[in-house]
Design a protein around this motif. Structure first.
Motif, PDB file in Angstrom:
ATOM      1  N   LYS A 265      -0.518  -3.219   7.302  1.00  0.00           N
ATOM      2  CA  LYS A 265       0.697  -4.027   7.285  1.00  0.00           C
ATOM      3  C   LYS A 265       1.114  -4.517   5.906  1.00  0.00           C
ATOM      4  O   LYS A 265       2.278  -4.705   5.661  1.00  0.00           O
ATOM      5  N   GLU A 266       0.223  -4.714   4.976  1.00  0.00           N
ATOM      6  CA  GLU A 266       0.630  -5.234   3.675  1.00  0.00           C
ATOM      7  C   GLU A 266      -0.330  -4.775   2.592  1.00  0.00           C
ATOM      8  O   GLU A 266      -1.385  -4.232   2.871  1.00  0.00           O
ATOM      9  N   LYS A 267       0.060  -5.030   1.323  1.00  0.00           N
ATOM     10  CA  LYS A 267      -0.732  -4.543   0.188  1.00  0.00           C
ATOM     11  C   LYS A 267      -2.049  -5.288   0.040  1.00  0.00           C
ATOM     12  O   LYS A 267      -3.089  -4.701  -0.167  1.00  0.00           O
TER      13      LYS A 267
ATOM     14  N   ASN B   9      -3.469   2.876   3.420  1.00  0.00           N
ATOM     15  CA  ASN B   9      -2.784   1.614   3.144  1.00  0.00           C
ATOM     16  C   ASN B   9      -2.193   1.628   1.742  1.00  0.00           C
ATOM     17  O   ASN B   9      -1.053   1.209   1.536  1.00  0.00           O
ATOM     18  N   TYR B  10      -2.953   2.114   0.784  1.00  0.00           N
ATOM     19  CA  TYR B  10      -2.445   2.216  -0.587  1.00  0.00           C
ATOM     20  C   TYR B  10      -1.233   3.146  -0.636  1.00  0.00           C
ATOM     21  O   TYR B  10      -0.236   2.848  -1.282  1.00  0.00           O
TER      22      TYR B  10
ATOM     23  N   ASN C 285       1.920   1.432   1.442  1.00  0.00           N
ATOM     24  CA  ASN C 285       2.486   0.210   0.883  1.00  0.00           C
ATOM     25  C   ASN C 285       3.009   0.369  -0.538  1.00  0.00           C
ATOM     26  O   ASN C 285       3.774  -0.467  -1.003  1.00  0.00           O
ATOM     27  N   ASN C 286       2.605   1.412  -1.250  1.00  0.00           N
ATOM     28  CA  ASN C 286       3.121   1.610  -2.599  1.00  0.00           C
ATOM     29  C   ASN C 286       4.390   2.448  -2.618  1.00  0.00           C
ATOM     30  O   ASN C 286       5.041   2.543  -3.650  1.00  0.00           O
TER      31      ASN C 286
ATOM     32  N   ASN D 150       8.132   3.068  -0.632  1.00  0.00           N
ATOM     33  CA  ASN D 150       9.062   2.291   0.173  1.00  0.00           C
ATOM     34  C   ASN D 150       9.473   3.092   1.413  1.00  0.00           C
ATOM     35  O   ASN D 150      10.451   3.822   1.384  1.00  0.00           O
TER      36      ASN D 150
ATOM     37  N   LYS E 284       6.834   3.725   9.127  1.00  0.00           N
ATOM     38  CA  LYS E 284       5.525   3.063   9.166  1.00  0.00           C
ATOM     39  C   LYS E 284       5.017   2.933  10.601  1.00  0.00           C
ATOM     40  O   LYS E 284       3.849   3.190  10.880  1.00  0.00           O
TER      41      LYS E 284
END
Length: 142
Positions: A39-41, A81-82, A85-86, A88, A94
Motif C-alpha cells: 500500500k505505501e513506500k 512494493n518497491y 510504489n516508485n 505512478n 494496483k
C-alpha cells in the motif's frame, strides 16, 4: 485498525458457512496480507504485523507449516512494493496486481479451485464483490 478487526472477523466467520464463503474468506485474508505490504513506500510495523497475522491465519486454515508463507512471500513482496510504489500506477492497476497475486497464491494453496470456479455460485459471488469494490472506489469518497 480496521484491517485488524477485519482479520479477526474473517477468522471467526471461517467454517460457519458454505465452502464458497470459506474460500472467499481465505481469499480476502490473502488480499489483506498483500495489501498491507503493497500500500505505501514506507512499511510501518503495524503493516508487517497485519501481514504476519493474515498469512498465519491463512496457513492455519489451509494446513501449511506455520509461518512458512511469511518467509516465502515477504521478500518478493518487498521487491514488488518497491516497483509498484516508485512508479505512478493508477489505483485500478494496483488493485488488479494485488488481485492477480492473491488469486495465484490462492490457486497454489488449493489446486481444485479452477474446477470449482466453474460453479455459478463463485461467479455470482465474485461479480458482486467486484461491483461493490467498483462502487466504493468510485462513490466512496463522496
Amino acid at each position: 485498525m480496521i484491517r485488524l478487526i477485519f482479520v479477526t472477523i474473517l477468522f471467526l466467520i471461517y467454517g460457519n458457512f458454505s465452502f464458497v464463503i470459506n474460500d472467499i474468506v481465505v481469499f480476502s485474508l490473502i488480499n489483506i496480507a498483500f495489501y498491507t505490504v503493497l500500500k505505501e513506500k514506507n512499511i510501518k510495523i503495524i503493516d508487517v504485523f497485519i501481514f504476519i497475522l493474515s498469512t498465519f491465519v491463512v496457513e492455519v486454515f489451509v494446513g501449511l507449516p506455520i509461518l512458512i508463507g511469511i518467509v516465502i512471500l515477504f521478500i518478493p513482496l518487498l521487491l514488488l512494493n518497491y516497483f509498484i510504489n516508485n512508479y505512478n500506477f493508477a489505483l485500478f492497476i494496483k488493485s488488479s496486481i494485488i488481485f492477480l497475486l492473491s488469486f495465484i497464491v490462492f490457486c497454489m494453496f488449493d489446486q481444485t479451485l479452477v474446477f470449482r470456479l466453474l460453479n455459478l455460485q463463485y461467479f455470482i459471488s465474485i461479480f458482486i464483490l467486484i461491483l461493490i469494490f467498483l462502487g466504493l472506489s468510485k462513490y466512496g469518497k463522496e
